[in-house]
Scaffold this active site. Sequence first.
Site, PDB file in Angstrom:
ATOM      1  N   SER A 182      -3.387  19.643  -0.959  1.00  0.00           N
ATOM      2  CA  SER A 182      -4.791  19.552  -1.344  1.00  0.00           C
ATOM      3  C   SER A 182      -5.443  20.939  -1.335  1.00  0.00           C
ATOM      4  CB  SER A 182      -5.510  18.565  -0.419  1.00  0.00           C
ATOM      5  OG  SER A 182      -6.765  18.202  -0.937  1.00  0.00           O
ATOM      6  N   ASP A 226      -3.970   8.528  -5.958  1.00  0.00           N
ATOM      7  CA  ASP A 226      -4.779   9.448  -5.164  1.00  0.00           C
ATOM      8  C   ASP A 226      -6.259   9.231  -5.474  1.00  0.00           C
ATOM      9  OD1 ASP A 226      -6.129  11.846  -4.226  1.00  0.00           O
ATOM     10  OD2 ASP A 226      -4.162  12.818  -4.141  1.00  0.00           O
ATOM     11  N   HIS A 261      -3.448  10.092  -1.248  1.00  0.00           N
ATOM     12  CA  HIS A 261      -3.644  11.489  -0.828  1.00  0.00           C
ATOM     13  C   HIS A 261      -3.193  11.737   0.615  1.00  0.00           C
ATOM     14  CE1 HIS A 261      -5.511  15.327  -1.925  1.00  0.00           C
ATOM     15  NE2 HIS A 261      -6.097  15.399  -0.742  1.00  0.00           N
TER      16      HIS A 261
END
Length: 284
Positions: free
Chosen positions: A152, A228, A261
């Site tokens: 991320s 995600d 995620h």
Amino acid sequence: MSMSETLELVSANRSFGGWHKRYRHYSRALDCDMVFAVYLPPQAENERVPLLWWLSGLTCNDENFMQKAGAHRIAAELGVAIVCPDTSPRGTELSGEHESYDLGSGAGFYVNATQAPWKSNYRMYDYVIEELPSVVRQHFPVNGRESISGHSMGGHGALILALRHPGRFRSVSAFAPIVNPMNCPWGQKAFTSYLGDDQSRWRQYDACELVANGASRQRLFIDQGEADQFLDEQLMPERLEAVCEEHDHPLTLRRQPGYDHSYFFIASFIEEHLRYHAEHLMKR
């Protein structure tokens, strides 16, 4: 020894025949005490080993990856050390540092801030590319061969560090990276606060911009979960895919159906990433 060269052992845990250790040290770049984690595989007791840098995402510190990713077993088999820095300065008590999860503490974005009040402490770029590597090389049995990965915000960090320093890292990979922070809410908020309104300053920290400018030819290896929750608004991997295609930049982008995620996603594919990096790290 200067303060920056002194390490304080915070904790040590035996893991898959090696050691997971956490250290505290004073950072000159950040002007505060910082904690980082290192996993030393069993091979490090007898020889110098290659190193994988892992950069974590928003709200994380050095502990998330080391405890949740399941990387130690494979790193022990492959003989690869892992270093995981924190994601921001800590304890500076700057105004606005703790008001939101995506700015300030836990959200350094791997940039060198130029705006008050952040500029005196929020220099994570220099910390990760210069200061901490110097500390690691001084204190641990690493052989100079390095790769980098992250998740991320940390995936963003890994991509920009590799693209801006050709030849420094043998390989680079990322899980669900922020590839175009100039054009997503997370990046725009952080860059405006840390770097100011002049977007020409932002481009050096944006993977899409760096690829478009021909900063490097290094292959990018990315896994992205199709479930995600941040995919459409924040991550937008199709933008990096398009700019890599336009500029003939080598990219492997794998879309993984059903994955979100979380660290469940990372744990599911970390072995493939570690073996990918080891293949490059073991080449003479």
